[in-house]
Design a protein around this motif. Sequence first.
Motif, PDB file in Angstrom:
ATOM      1  N   VAL A 206       0.810  -1.232   0.000  1.00  0.00           N
ATOM      2  CA  VAL A 206       0.000   0.000   0.000  1.00  0.00           C
ATOM      3  C   VAL A 206       0.838   1.275   0.000  1.00  0.00           C
ATOM      4  CG1 VAL A 206      -1.995  -1.077   1.122  1.00  0.00           C
ATOM      5  CG2 VAL A 206      -0.206  -0.037   2.544  1.00  0.00           C
ATOM      6  N   GLN A 207       2.162   1.104   0.091  1.00  0.00           N
ATOM      7  CA  GLN A 207       3.026   2.278   0.149  1.00  0.00           C
ATOM      8  C   GLN A 207       4.163   2.125  -0.874  1.00  0.00           C
ATOM      9  OE1 GLN A 207       5.027   3.231   4.004  1.00  0.00           O
ATOM     10  NE2 GLN A 207       3.395   4.757   4.165  1.00  0.00           N
ATOM     11  N   VAL A 208       4.565   3.235  -1.480  1.00  0.00           N
ATOM     12  CA  VAL A 208       5.631   3.196  -2.485  1.00  0.00           C
ATOM     13  C   VAL A 208       6.961   2.809  -1.837  1.00  0.00           C
ATOM     14  CG1 VAL A 208       6.956   4.643  -4.080  1.00  0.00           C
ATOM     15  CG2 VAL A 208       4.482   4.905  -3.938  1.00  0.00           C
ATOM     16  N   THR A 209       7.671   1.877  -2.471  1.00  0.00           N
ATOM     17  CA  THR A 209       9.014   1.506  -2.001  1.00  0.00           C
ATOM     18  C   THR A 209      10.008   1.987  -3.058  1.00  0.00           C
ATOM     19  OG1 THR A 209       9.062  -0.589  -3.203  1.00  0.00           O
ATOM     20  CG2 THR A 209       8.067  -0.624  -0.995  1.00  0.00           C
ATOM     21  N   GLU A 210      11.292   1.799  -2.789  1.00  0.00           N
ATOM     22  CA  GLU A 210      12.294   2.287  -3.750  1.00  0.00           C
ATOM     23  C   GLU A 210      12.278   1.488  -5.056  1.00  0.00           C
ATOM     24  OE1 GLU A 210      16.064   3.251  -2.032  1.00  0.00           O
ATOM     25  OE2 GLU A 210      15.094   5.014  -1.149  1.00  0.00           O
ATOM     26  N   GLN A 211      11.632   0.320  -5.043  1.00  0.00           N
ATOM     27  CA  GLN A 211      11.535  -0.477  -6.280  1.00  0.00           C
ATOM     28  C   GLN A 211      10.481   0.111  -7.233  1.00  0.00           C
ATOM     29  OE1 GLN A 211      12.179  -2.318  -3.342  1.00  0.00           O
ATOM     30  NE2 GLN A 211      14.225  -2.547  -4.223  1.00  0.00           N
ATOM     31  N   ASP A 212       9.541   0.847  -6.687  1.00  0.00           N
ATOM     32  CA  ASP A 212       8.458   1.393  -7.508  1.00  0.00           C
ATOM     33  C   ASP A 212       8.920   2.692  -8.162  1.00  0.00           C
ATOM     34  OD1 ASP A 212       6.572  -0.607  -6.607  1.00  0.00           O
ATOM     35  OD2 ASP A 212       6.513   0.466  -4.703  1.00  0.00           O
ATOM     36  N   GLN A 213       8.764   2.772  -9.508  1.00  0.00           N
ATOM     37  CA  GLN A 213       9.343   3.921 -10.203  1.00  0.00           C
ATOM     38  C   GLN A 213       8.380   4.675 -11.116  1.00  0.00           C
ATOM     39  OE1 GLN A 213      13.223   3.927 -11.190  1.00  0.00           O
ATOM     40  NE2 GLN A 213      13.599   2.887  -9.271  1.00  0.00           N
ATOM     41  N   THR A 214       7.235   4.083 -11.409  1.00  0.00           N
ATOM     42  CA  THR A 214       6.385   4.716 -12.425  1.00  0.00           C
ATOM     43  C   THR A 214       4.993   5.030 -11.868  1.00  0.00           C
ATOM     44  OG1 THR A 214       5.441   2.636 -13.179  1.00  0.00           O
ATOM     45  CG2 THR A 214       7.501   3.329 -14.229  1.00  0.00           C
ATOM     46  N   LEU A 215       4.236   5.779 -12.655  1.00  0.00           N
ATOM     47  CA  LEU A 215       2.869   6.126 -12.267  1.00  0.00           C
ATOM     48  C   LEU A 215       2.031   4.849 -12.111  1.00  0.00           C
ATOM     49  CD1 LEU A 215       0.658   8.288 -11.815  1.00  0.00           C
ATOM     50  CD2 LEU A 215       0.314   8.357 -14.270  1.00  0.00           C
ATOM     51  N   LEU A 216       2.289   3.865 -12.980  1.00  0.00           N
ATOM     52  CA  LEU A 216       1.495   2.635 -12.888  1.00  0.00           C
ATOM     53  C   LEU A 216       1.860   1.828 -11.630  1.00  0.00           C
ATOM     54  CD1 LEU A 216       1.093   1.616 -16.642  1.00  0.00           C
ATOM     55  CD2 LEU A 216      -0.519   2.836 -15.165  1.00  0.00           C
TER      56      LEU A 216
END
Length: 346
Positions: free
Chosen positions: A59-69
């Motif tokens: 439910v929360q952005v981590t450093e692996q997440d990089q894009t709007l999708l």
Amino acid sequence: MISHPTPPLDLIEEMKQIRKIDLHRHLEGSLLPEAILTLAKKHHITLPANSIDELRPLVQVTEQDQTLLDFIKKFDVLALLFKNKKIIQDITCQVIQEAYEDHIYYLELRFAPTYMSGYWQLNYHDIIEGVLEGQELSKKDFPNILTRFIIIVNREAPLKTAKEMLRLGLTYRKNDIVGLDLAGDEQNYPPEIFQEVFQEAAQSNFFITIHAGEARGAEAVQTAVEKCRAVRIGHGVRIAGNSQIETLIRDKKIYLEVCPTSNVQTGAVRSWEKHPILHFLEEKIPLTINTDDPGVSGITLSHEYALLSDFYKIPVKTLQSLCLSSVQAAFLPEQEKEKLKKLFAE
Ligand SMILES: [Zn+2]
């Protein structure tokens, strides 16, 4: 992988003391993992994780997440929460409480009935009434925070549904629903698809903000303003360097709702160094600072102000003047704005 700067805790604390306004905050993305677990338990909702550590990356952005999708993907799990009117009431109270604790004096919360009804097929009226009942309940505990709501038209939904969202919004306009927004997959659904709905909203004197210039370029901002009559733009960071559109925004006094952490997390800007905030200030682009989805991003508005002060060395005086810009940009009648102005001048 993008690393995110962390402002010192004492600076965040200092920024907390400043009276603030948040004009761009999604109700659905505002809950922290702790609150999500508590509310799910209370309302007997089964989540795909039972501990904070397991739930956090869902439910929360981590450093692996990089894009709007990647960012939007977090909303798949959050959708499980909107089971009935009662939990929507509780979520709204919780979100207002968190804003209040961060010294936010005026909060515009936006939400998408189509998204909220997606999993449990809840009726749109129940969703809106749940939100408004939550607002009513929090007035008793937190009388110092003024709240208004914006209905979101989801870009992926058909035009017919967009029209339905406008009707719904107008039905509840006496209950502090003040405007219409367009959000979702900007890349594949440019604003002109919905111009008919937004022109009708403008004719009904409903306030309009549109997410634009986040995943698409400056031309989407121009369309949002000229064809869809937006008076504020969600993000708009991709107009930076396009002097023609910057001039349009400045001349028409269209306020950008900039959300620094979100802008980097969604890939709207490539890195912290490349964020156009200083350029916008230099070019006197009408600007407000907001959070977008504080729960998903793991931030507060004080965090964003501390970051602007620490990372970009923006003076506190300038930050305070940005709060006044938010008063100016608020979707409120002039006399309400005057009251807020006085509060912010104290
Ligand atoms: Zn947004």
